[in-house]
Design an enzyme around this catalytic site. Structure first.
Site, PDB file in Angstrom:
ATOM      1  N   ASN A 117     -12.052   0.378 -12.562  1.00 49.02           N
ATOM      2  CA  ASN A 117     -12.047   0.048 -11.137  1.00 49.02           C
ATOM      3  C   ASN A 117     -11.570   1.241 -10.325  1.00 49.02           C
ATOM      4  O   ASN A 117     -10.789   2.062 -10.793  1.00 49.02           O
ATOM      5  CB  ASN A 117     -11.181  -1.187 -10.862  1.00 49.02           C
ATOM      6  CG  ASN A 117      -9.746  -0.829 -10.532  1.00 49.02           C
ATOM      7  OD1 ASN A 117      -9.432  -0.468  -9.389  1.00 49.02           O
ATOM      8  ND2 ASN A 117      -8.865  -0.906 -11.524  1.00 49.02           N
ATOM      9  N   PHE A 121      -6.738  -0.007  -3.306  1.00 46.55           N
ATOM     10  CA  PHE A 121      -5.784  -0.831  -2.541  1.00 46.55           C
ATOM     11  C   PHE A 121      -6.469  -1.538  -1.366  1.00 46.55           C
ATOM     12  O   PHE A 121      -5.971  -1.516  -0.228  1.00 46.55           O
ATOM     13  CB  PHE A 121      -4.620   0.009  -2.011  1.00 46.55           C
ATOM     14  CG  PHE A 121      -3.666   0.547  -3.045  1.00 46.55           C
ATOM     15  CD1 PHE A 121      -3.660   0.085  -4.346  1.00 46.55           C
ATOM     16  CD2 PHE A 121      -2.767   1.541  -2.705  1.00 46.55           C
ATOM     17  CE1 PHE A 121      -2.775   0.595  -5.289  1.00 46.55           C
ATOM     18  CE2 PHE A 121      -1.867   2.051  -3.634  1.00 46.55           C
ATOM     19  CZ  PHE A 121      -1.875   1.585  -4.929  1.00 46.55           C
ATOM     20  N   SER A 182      -1.224   4.330  -9.207  1.00 50.52           N
ATOM     21  CA  SER A 182      -2.666   4.065  -9.180  1.00 50.52           C
ATOM     22  C   SER A 182      -3.430   5.379  -9.096  1.00 50.52           C
ATOM     23  O   SER A 182      -3.064   6.270  -8.321  1.00 50.52           O
ATOM     24  CB  SER A 182      -3.029   3.193  -7.978  1.00 50.52           C
ATOM     25  OG  SER A 182      -4.432   3.130  -7.827  1.00 50.52           O
ATOM     26  N   ASN A 184      -6.352   5.642  -7.848  1.00 50.34           N
ATOM     27  CA  ASN A 184      -7.435   5.452  -6.887  1.00 50.34           C
ATOM     28  C   ASN A 184      -7.066   5.731  -5.436  1.00 50.34           C
ATOM     29  O   ASN A 184      -7.884   5.541  -4.548  1.00 50.34           O
ATOM     30  CB  ASN A 184      -7.980   4.018  -7.010  1.00 50.34           C
ATOM     31  CG  ASN A 184      -8.565   3.755  -8.385  1.00 50.34           C
ATOM     32  OD1 ASN A 184      -9.236   4.614  -8.943  1.00 50.34           O
ATOM     33  ND2 ASN A 184      -8.295   2.591  -8.936  1.00 50.34           N
ATOM     34  N   THR A 185      -5.835   6.162  -5.184  1.00 49.91           N
ATOM     35  CA  THR A 185      -5.425   6.628  -3.861  1.00 49.91           C
ATOM     36  C   THR A 185      -5.092   8.109  -3.980  1.00 49.91           C
ATOM     37  O   THR A 185      -4.183   8.475  -4.725  1.00 49.91           O
ATOM     38  CB  THR A 185      -4.196   5.852  -3.344  1.00 49.91           C
ATOM     39  OG1 THR A 185      -4.557   4.483  -3.153  1.00 49.91           O
ATOM     40  CG2 THR A 185      -3.710   6.420  -2.016  1.00 49.91           C
ATOM     41  N   LYS A 223       6.218   0.957 -11.224  1.00 48.02           N
ATOM     42  CA  LYS A 223       5.057   0.903 -12.117  1.00 48.02           C
ATOM     43  C   LYS A 223       4.616   2.316 -12.450  1.00 48.02           C
ATOM     44  O   LYS A 223       4.366   3.121 -11.538  1.00 48.02           O
ATOM     45  CB  LYS A 223       3.915   0.136 -11.454  1.00 48.02           C
ATOM     46  CG  LYS A 223       2.764  -0.178 -12.410  1.00 48.02           C
ATOM     47  CD  LYS A 223       1.854  -1.243 -11.855  1.00 48.02           C
ATOM     48  CE  LYS A 223       0.832  -1.701 -12.878  1.00 48.02           C
ATOM     49  NZ  LYS A 223       0.018  -2.825 -12.379  1.00 48.02           N
ATOM     50  N   ASN A 252       0.157   1.229 -15.596  1.00 51.64           N
ATOM     51  CA  ASN A 252      -0.992   1.085 -14.713  1.00 51.64           C
ATOM     52  C   ASN A 252      -2.271   1.414 -15.492  1.00 51.64           C
ATOM     53  O   ASN A 252      -2.232   1.606 -16.710  1.00 51.64           O
ATOM     54  CB  ASN A 252      -0.828   2.019 -13.499  1.00 51.64           C
ATOM     55  CG  ASN A 252      -1.418   1.446 -12.222  1.00 51.64           C
ATOM     56  OD1 ASN A 252      -2.506   0.878 -12.242  1.00 51.64           O
ATOM     57  ND2 ASN A 252      -0.712   1.592 -11.114  1.00 51.64           N
TER      58      ASN A 252
END
Length: 361
Positions: A117, A121, A182, A184-185, A223, A252
Site C-alpha cells: 500500500n 495517511f 510509514s 508513504n509520507t 511505531k 510498520n
C-alpha cells in the site's frame, strides 16, 4: 472456513485490481454493525474471549488487537470488539485532513499473502475524528489512536503538527501511537533519527502531562520501521527510554520485498510499504531484538505478518506484550482472532516451559 470459502472470494472479486474497493466495502459493513447496539453486543458476548492482561497500566480483555490502517477515521469503532479483538488502534490520523496518494494505492498478493500500500495517511483529520468519537457508540475495549505528520507540513513544523492532533484526540485515547515510520509520507522516517525523535517525544510528553491535568498521562508508544539497521534501532530505543515512552509498536510496513512469490513480482514492484506474510519473520526478529535490547523493560506491541494463531503466539514468545492483526484478518478472517486468543490462553496455562515458537516445535 465460512470466511475463506464465502466472504473472502466475494471481497476479492469486488477488489480485483483495486484492493481498496474491498477494504471500503468491508468497512461499510462493519460501520453498520458498529451502529447496531443489540447485534454488536450479542456478537461481543460470543466472539470476545477473555484473556485479561494489563499493559502500560491499561487493562485489556485479551491481548489481540486491530492494527492501525484498517479504520483510519474511526468509522467502525464499535465493531472491532464484536469480531473478538481485545483492543483497536484507529488512524493513522493527521492534524490536517488529506486525501492521500492517487489511486490505485493498495494491492494484494494472494499467493504471497501480502499487501502493498501507498495510502499516504488518507483521513478526515484529527478534529473530524474527535467529533466522530464524541458521537460514537460504546467501544467496549481499549482504543489506541495513531497520529502522523500532515503531508503539507514541512519537517520543521512536525512537532506542532503532532501536538495539534494530540490535543484534539487525547480525551478519546487509551494510548497514543506516534507514527514516524510509514514509508508513504515523504521525509517522515527522518523523524526516527535520534535528535528529531528526542525533540518530538519530549514535546509530546510535556503536552501529555499538561492535558492530563494532574492525572496519569496517557501512554505514548512509538511505531518503528522494520527497515532500520540494528545500530539505528538501538539508538531509537535509547531515545524512547530517555524520554519516558511507554512502549513501542514493532513494526510498520517494509520497503523490502523478500518472501514474495515470483509470480507476484510485478505487484511487489509497486511503490509502497509491504505487509502480510512476507513480513512475519522480520517483525518477529525485531520484537526479539527490542525485548533483548531493553532487557524487557519496554512493553512491545508485536505487529506485522501475524497471519495465524501460531504467528501471534510466536510474537508473545519473542517478547511482545500485545499483538496486532491487519493482513491476517484480510486473508484468514475474524476467526483467526479467536484462535489466537485461545492459543495464548493455552500457552499461558502451560507456562513458559510449554510455550514454543513454530520454528522450534
Amino acid at each position: 472456513m465460512l470466511y475463506q470459502n464465502l466472504a473472502r472470494p466475494v471481497l476479492f472479486r469486488i477488489g480485483r485490481g483495486d484492493a481498496e474497493k474491498a477494504h471500503d466495502t468491508t468497512l461499510r459493513w462493519l460501520t453498520r454493525l458498529s451502529n447496531q447496539r443489540q447485534a454488536r453486543n450479542a456478537l461481543i458476548k460470543v466472539n470476545q474471549l477473555s484473556a485479561p492482561v494489563t499493559v502500560c497500566g491499561i487493562p485489556f480483555p485479551n491481548p489481540i488487537g486491530l492494527a492501525a490502517g484498517m479504520d483510519k477515521n474511526g468509522l467502525a469503532v464499535g465493531a472491532w470488539p464484536a469480531l473478538g479483538f481485545g483492543f483497536a488502534e484507529i488512524g493513522t490520523v493527521t492534524a490536517q485532513p488529506q486525501p492521500g496518494n492517487p489511486q490505485p494505492r493498495m494491492f494484494r498478493m494472494p499467493r504471497s499473502e501480502g499487501i502493498v500500500n501507498r495510502m499516504g495517511f488518507n483521513n478526515d483529520g484529527a478534529q473530524a475524528l474527535a467529533a466522530r468519537l464524541t458521537a460514537a457508540p460504546a467501544i467496549n475495549c481499549p482504543l489506541g489512536i495513531s497520529i502522523g505528520k500532515s503531508k503539507a507540513v514541512p519537517l520543521e513544523g512536525a512537532i506542532e503538527d503532532y501536538l495539534q492532533s494530540m490535543r484534539f484526540l487525547y480525551p478519546f485515547a487509551d494510548y497514543i501511537a506516534i507514527n514516524v515510520s510509514s514509508p508513504n509520507t515523504p521525509g517522515l522516517r527522518q523523524l526516527q533519527d535520534a535528535g528529531a525523535l528526542r525533540a518530538l517525544l519530549g514535546a509530546l510528553r510535556q503536552e501529555g502531562v499538561r492535558l492530563a491535568a494532574g492525572r496519569q498521562p496517557r501512554p505514548v508508544l512509538v511505531k518503528i520501521a522494520p527497515d532500520l539497521t540494528e545500530p539505528a534501532m538501538a539508538q531509537l530505543l535509547e531515545v524512547c527510554l530517555e524520554t519516558g515512552v511507554a512502549g513501542v509498536i514493532a513494526t510498520n510496513t517494509t520497503l523490502g520485498r523478500d518472501g514474495v512469490d515470483p509470480s507476484e513480482d510485478a505487484i511487489a514492484a509497486e511503490p509502497g510499504g509491504m505487509s502480510g506474510k512476507p513480513l512475519t519473520q522480520v517483525s518477529r526478529e525485531i520484537v526479539r531484538f527490542v525485548h533483548r535490547e531493553t532487557n524487557g523493560n519496554l512493553p512491545i506491541i508485536g505487529s506485522g505478518g501475524v497471519m495465524t494463531a501460531d504467528d501471534a503466539q510466536a510474537m508473545f514468545d519473542a517478547g511482545a506484550s500485545l499483538v496486532q492483526v491487519y493482513s491476517g484478518l484480510i486473508y484468514n478472517g475474524p476467526g483467526m482472532v479467536r484462535r489466537s486468543v485461545r492459543r495464548y490462553r493455552s500457552a499461558a496455562r502451560r507456562g513458559p516451559q510449554g510455550s514454543r515458537t513454530p520454528q522450534n516445535s
